[in-house]
Motif scaffolding. Sequence first.
Motif, mmCIF file in Angstrom:
data_model
loop_
_atom_site.group_PDB
_atom_site.id
_atom_site.type_symbol
_atom_site.label_atom_id
_atom_site.label_comp_id
_atom_site.label_asym_id
_atom_site.label_seq_id
_atom_site.Cartn_x
_atom_site.Cartn_y
_atom_site.Cartn_z
ATOM 1 N N SER A 128 -18.870 -16.974 -22.080
ATOM 2 C CA SER A 128 -20.095 -17.447 -22.726
ATOM 3 C C SER A 128 -20.951 -16.252 -23.168
ATOM 4 C CB SER A 128 -20.872 -18.325 -21.727
ATOM 5 O OG SER A 128 -22.183 -18.544 -22.147
ATOM 6 N N ILE A 129 -21.190 -15.335 -22.248
ATOM 7 C CA ILE A 129 -22.031 -14.173 -22.573
ATOM 8 C C ILE A 129 -21.352 -13.311 -23.628
ATOM 9 C CG2 ILE A 129 -22.965 -12.007 -21.630
ATOM 10 C CD1 ILE A 129 -23.454 -13.558 -18.985
ATOM 11 N N LEU A 186 -16.011 -18.782 -17.256
ATOM 12 C CA LEU A 186 -16.899 -19.459 -18.217
ATOM 13 C C LEU A 186 -18.175 -18.654 -18.457
ATOM 14 C CD1 LEU A 186 -16.428 -23.201 -17.148
ATOM 15 C CD2 LEU A 186 -15.291 -21.945 -18.992
ATOM 16 N N ILE A 187 -18.720 -18.025 -17.430
ATOM 17 C CA ILE A 187 -19.920 -17.191 -17.627
ATOM 18 C C ILE A 187 -19.550 -15.993 -18.499
ATOM 19 C CG2 ILE A 187 -21.671 -15.728 -16.520
ATOM 20 C CD1 ILE A 187 -21.458 -17.408 -14.008
ATOM 21 N N PHE A 242 -27.280 -15.578 -10.358
ATOM 22 C CA PHE A 242 -26.091 -16.450 -10.305
ATOM 23 C C PHE A 242 -25.121 -15.954 -9.245
ATOM 24 C CE2 PHE A 242 -26.656 -17.437 -14.986
ATOM 25 C CZ PHE A 242 -26.860 -18.789 -14.794
ATOM 26 N N ARG A 288 -22.237 -27.558 -19.313
ATOM 27 C CA ARG A 288 -22.033 -26.958 -17.979
ATOM 28 C C ARG A 288 -23.299 -27.059 -17.141
ATOM 29 N NH1 ARG A 288 -21.009 -21.294 -19.526
ATOM 30 N NH2 ARG A 288 -21.025 -20.893 -17.310
ATOM 31 N N TYR A 329 -22.367 -24.666 -23.018
ATOM 32 C CA TYR A 329 -23.320 -24.210 -22.008
ATOM 33 C C TYR A 329 -24.246 -25.358 -21.599
ATOM 34 C CZ TYR A 329 -26.422 -21.243 -19.367
ATOM 35 O OH TYR A 329 -27.147 -20.696 -18.338
ATOM 36 N N LYS A 365 -21.105 -14.421 -27.405
ATOM 37 C CA LYS A 365 -22.341 -14.229 -28.186
ATOM 38 C C LYS A 365 -22.563 -12.753 -28.509
ATOM 39 C CE LYS A 365 -24.256 -16.759 -25.050
ATOM 40 N NZ LYS A 365 -24.914 -17.632 -24.121
HETATM 41 N N1 URA Z 1 -25.809 -16.803 -19.592
HETATM 42 C C1 URA Z 1 -25.030 -17.253 -20.597
HETATM 43 O O1 URA Z 1 -25.283 -16.987 -21.766
HETATM 44 N N2 URA Z 1 -23.957 -17.994 -20.271
HETATM 45 C C2 URA Z 1 -23.628 -18.309 -19.013
HETATM 46 O O2 URA Z 1 -22.630 -18.964 -18.803
HETATM 47 C C3 URA Z 1 -24.450 -17.838 -17.977
HETATM 48 C C4 URA Z 1 -25.550 -17.080 -18.297
#
Ligand code: URA
Length: 439
Positions: A197-198, A193-194, A221, A182, A179, A201
């Motif tokens: 990524s979210i 990728l967004i 976004f 990026r 992140y 987690k």
């Molecule tokens: N929030 C995130 O945790 N990851 C992203 O890629 C965008 C927003």
Amino acid sequence: MGAMTTPASAAPEPFDAVDVIVTKRNKGDLSDGQIDWVIDAYTRGVVADEQMSSLAMAILLNGMTRREIARWTGAMIASGERMDFSSLSRPTADKHSTGGVGDMITLPLAPLVAACGVAVPQLSGRGLGHTGGTLDKLESIPGWRASVSNEQMLRQLEEVGAVICAAGAGLAPADKKLYALRDVTGTVEAIPLIASSIMSKKIAEGTGALVLDVKVGSGAFMKDVAQAQELARTMVALGTDAGVKTVAMLTNMQTPLGLTAGNALEVRQSVEVLAGGGPPDVVDLTLTLAREMLAAAGREEIDPADALADGRAMDVWHRMIQAQGGDSHALLPWARETHEVRAPGTGVLTQLDALKVGVAAWRLGAGRARKEDPVQAGAGVVMHAKPGAYVRAGDPLLTLHTDTPERFERALEALEGAWFIAPEGSRPDLLPLVIDRIS
Ligand code: URA
């Protein structure tokens, strides 16, 4: 920085980073093995930053299949620890917002849902750019600490019902590294990728249910509804496949949420909501998301409006803040200087642009340009009118707050063209607060 060379004695790497990049550059599909390896090798420092940024750009331009996104997400989860809340006596539900201006919903929402009997493990982030971060907001409360051990988190979830804290270093470390990369290589806005990524987690965090608030509009976004729907569908599929009951709401971020953008300013507004007041859009969205979280956790029969009205949510707020060292009764900081912006004409405010207000708050000191920058607790923007309101020439429209008045000029520049006042009787063409629901 170059790629690390493999010591003669170490096992050879099974793939080559350049081959992986070229596969995606040529619009090919990455194999499961390539994905597992590239994420692991990047986390170990064997794939270099310049190679990963090239791959991220190829993904941004050429996309990924559903299989690739699921595998990429799984590899990021596997790069770190997974939390487990199964020992708790109540179900868990979390909410994640893709980020917006004035989006302080987590603050009233977490104690509200906890007051209804569902535990909320809310791992949050700091703001970067024009969108605020929940941790920065809470840090304006004297004494409050964002960092909580896994043991304390479990204890607080059992005893209080809600924790808002920073994700520990052990959770999806591949995402932390990727992140940050990026962010400085123009590759944040890639849906695969967004989404990965979210969701990496959130799945690693171990919540049983998840409600995604996917923001749409200038301050988000995702600038248009079709893009936001694609992101929402991708994340819902990832969560569902991982056994997390996942629902996404698409909500309006054309205009800021509520009447404040800035850290302590937004905490004050959250406390108003918990006290039974607050701006109607914030109250509506808090209750909508609370209902979704309760339903996803199997408690649809509970109406969160009762816990807001009778003060139970406020009680949990005080206990949640105090459990992390915060003085929930302390006066919050105010900025030293203010500047009023007045309506230039009479009529109906038909537009108040979220991005421009967010950039102004950021330039006033509420946000940071680099991860290590400090933020001003009191800085930000107070809005006196929202689209649809009738305003008279000379009425206050916005009040800018900062400790450093030399910032006013750049904030005012950011606000150029931020609002539009149409003749009396005009109707603003606004998206609804909740645009769509995807499950
Ligand atoms: N929030 C995130 O945790 N990851 C992203 O890629 C965008 C927003």
